[in-house]
Motif scaffolding. Sequence first.
Motif, short mmCIF file in Angstrom:
data_model
loop_
_atom_site.label_atom_id
_atom_site.label_comp_id
_atom_site.label_asym_id
_atom_site.label_seq_id
_atom_site.Cartn_x
_atom_site.Cartn_y
_atom_site.Cartn_z
N LEU A 268 42.56 34.64 28.36
CA LEU A 268 41.56 35.44 27.63
C LEU A 268 40.77 36.36 28.56
CD1 LEU A 268 40.88 35.56 24.55
CD2 LEU A 268 38.77 34.39 25.10
N HIS B 50 47.54 37.69 24.26
CA HIS B 50 46.95 36.98 23.12
C HIS B 50 47.01 37.85 21.87
CE1 HIS B 50 45.41 33.48 25.18
NE2 HIS B 50 44.70 34.20 26.04
N ALA C 174 44.04 29.96 24.45
CA ALA C 174 43.32 30.61 25.54
C ALA C 174 42.65 29.55 26.40
CB ALA C 174 42.27 31.56 24.97
N LEU D 13 39.96 28.98 29.17
CA LEU D 13 38.85 29.73 29.74
C LEU D 13 38.48 29.22 31.13
CD1 LEU D 13 36.43 30.04 26.68
CD2 LEU D 13 38.46 31.37 27.23
N TRP E 253 31.99 33.57 26.28
CA TRP E 253 33.12 34.51 26.22
C TRP E 253 33.07 35.43 27.41
CZ3 TRP E 253 36.45 32.82 22.88
CH2 TRP E 253 36.04 32.20 21.71
N GLY F 100 38.83 35.98 20.68
CA GLY F 100 38.77 34.52 20.70
C GLY F 100 38.63 33.98 19.28
N VAL G 209 41.17 27.42 21.75
CA VAL G 209 40.50 27.90 22.94
C VAL G 209 40.06 26.64 23.68
CG1 VAL G 209 38.52 29.18 23.83
CG2 VAL G 209 39.70 29.99 21.79
N SER H 40 38.78 24.63 27.53
CA SER H 40 38.19 24.80 28.85
C SER H 40 37.90 23.43 29.43
CB SER H 40 36.88 25.60 28.75
OG SER H 40 36.21 25.55 29.98
#
Lengths: 494, 346
Positions: free
Chosen positions: B134, B143, B155, B157, B164, B173, B183, B185
Amino acid sequence: MIAKVSSAVLVGVEPREVSVEARAFGSKEVFALAGLPDASVREAKHRVRSALAQANTHVSQTIVVHLGPADLPKRGSAFDLSIALAVLGALDRQAAVPPVVAVGELAMDGAVLATNGALAAALVARDRGLPCLLPPEMAAQAACVSGVDLIPVRTLVEAHAVALGRAAPPPVPEPVGFAEDCADRSAQDCADMSDVRGQALARRALEIAAAGGHHLLLSGPPGCGKTMLARRLSGLLPPLSEDEALEVACVWSAADRWRNPGSRPPFRAPHHSASMAAVLGGGSGIPIPGELSLAHRGVLFLDELGEYPSNLLDSFRQPIEQGSITIARKGATVTYPASCQVVAATNPCPCGYLGDRIKQCRCAEAGVAKYRQRLSGPLLDRFDLRVTVARPERLDGPTGESSAVIRERVVAARELQRDRGRLNRELPGGELDDLAIAGEARRLLRLAVDRGLVTGRGYDRSRRVARTIADLSGCETVEAEHVAEAMSLRGEAA
Amino acid sequence: MNHDLVRLAHTGSNPDMLRRLVAESGWSGAVRRLRSSSKTSAAVKAGLDIDSEARLEHLSGIGVELIADGDDRYPPALSGLPDRPLWLFVRGRIPSAVGVAVVGSRRGTRYGLELARAFGSQIAGAGWPVISGLAAGIDTAAHSGAVDVGGDTMAVLGSGIDVWYPRRNRVLGEAILAGGGAVISEFPPGTTPDSWRFPARNRIISGLAGVVIVVEAAVRSGALITARLALEHGRSVMAVPGDLSRETSVGANLLIRDGAHPLTELHALIEELELVMGQAPATRLPQGGSDGDHESLLGLLGPISIPIDELAASAGVSIDRLLADLAHLELSGLVMVEGGAVRSCM
């Protein structure tokens, strides 16, 4: 006694008569000038006195010269001849100078020299039905004003004799040729479309811009030919009519610049470092026109649009829309015409390579956003046509039509617009709704708006451009194909 | 365990050390040992002392799940890796299939961006999730390509899951989440996108993917780090050969020199991927739209844009006619006109 001779001055683009009155009395040697003369006019007394001495007229009296109207500031050396003739009239009771318009600077030896103001003098002479005395160079310039009795004179003595009818007027020189098209233009501005290789899209956009008078925004990477293309637009515009050419010449004359009325529409390219006064007009006394007005009836080219200070860009908007600009100064408030077509060129980002197919953009994200922001909003809305010029893949592409061929189509399209009463660029929203537009074309536009491809403002712009495309193909009704092409030329941020 | 997990996830301490601690003493044991150790820094202690109850509530409030290594929902592709993350903050649904990563420069050329977008569409269309970071540039394009065809994409992160970066990619996103993607992380919410976190993020990208495709990358770049990690993880690396004169081609070209598989044909991507990944899960290949009137024009267009001038020459039509046709095609959503050039939207 009081003797009177006329002279002329441009206030804005209005020629105004200046009456030059002289009175001689007493025996004290004084030379006084009234009527808001500036330093250059005040110095006329020395030139006039010397020129009179050369004509064997020695002044030993009190001379008062008044330049009327009293509240209008006067500047320049063009009043010399009229002052000298008026003084001669005041001194010689036997030979009253008949009413004439006289302009020209005097040399110490009595020779009459060319100055600015030929057009003002000729126009005043025409309106007042008076003969016009002026040096031969200026007579050649003034010859484009028809219906004036122009009398070219070389010396003060000759001028006096001719004015009194004691000598035959010399022949009027040939007018400055209408054919000398490129005389006051740099070679670049005269460049022809036939030198442009490839660039079919940009060519088409230029033709449409010329036909409808639309403001055009060219964007693309450095070196793709934006400037080269923009400089060719004035060559596509229809030649100016005699009245239009005179009007343009008057504006230029007000800026102390001579412009041959026979030449093509003007092309002005003020640099982005130009001052507000240079672009909009200004100065003390009677304000002089700026680039915006010098481009009247022609093209104003703004290269690297993003580099212009935003307050300058903001101040353009209203005059360009209105077609005129009013400048108020202590000396006078004047209105200059400013009906010009704007062509702007811009890079897509500070480095110029954003979106380029081959090269990579090196700009920071924030830099690109800031750059775009400067070009956004109300200013961008004025550009009906926005075209991205791609870097040509090959430099040896085929050449295209010449400017003359394209101009013929432009002239035909403009004729249709003249019949309707105004340029397509100037079509307001209300009139756009009354446009003769085919049902299918209307449906296409509606569909584009519904799908978000065209915004409200883009809707108006697309219709204006579609009208021009229809004019170019000689159609009375705007068809779907015209609307479709216009939509393709609306630019991304429609 | 959830409370201990959420505490550990907020300490920001060295994952290798934590992994060892957790392996030796379990989640709560790890928390205890960190608390009692004199070497534990104040920042880690602060993480251990957070109000785990409130934090868990906050996470579920913003739709984030915290999934630990060993959980059923933990991506199987990651489980075998020695440097796998101990937990993942997840929004959306982690796809079950192994994905294909598309990574590259944050400053791609237009060509690279269009290629990445086309790859994203093709991969997602074939049923593989598209994995990327992303970030601006190639990541965004990959994406977007997957989102275009309504395919799966994930995505990963390098910042907190609620941060973001770049900020404008919030839209993308959210589109990924709306399209059923995920998404994820490793970092706790609110973590800023510091550049030193990106290599850590890249190991997750390569770990989730069966194949890593590098489109345009400079010699010193995150994409090259991802490629190196992919080799360590035993993943295949493919690279797009690039123009020798351009900085962002050198990385990809070096990968090819060092044995990465060069992608040499625009339309052979899926076959190449199938050689490594096995049969594509879906036959939902993107269908080229059709438009009776403009068939021949569409035939000239592909995912890489062609300048309008050139298209007019190769199609042999006048520019006014072409512009009108393009407006119709754009209205039907079949082509995209941008910056004086056209590409097909398939």
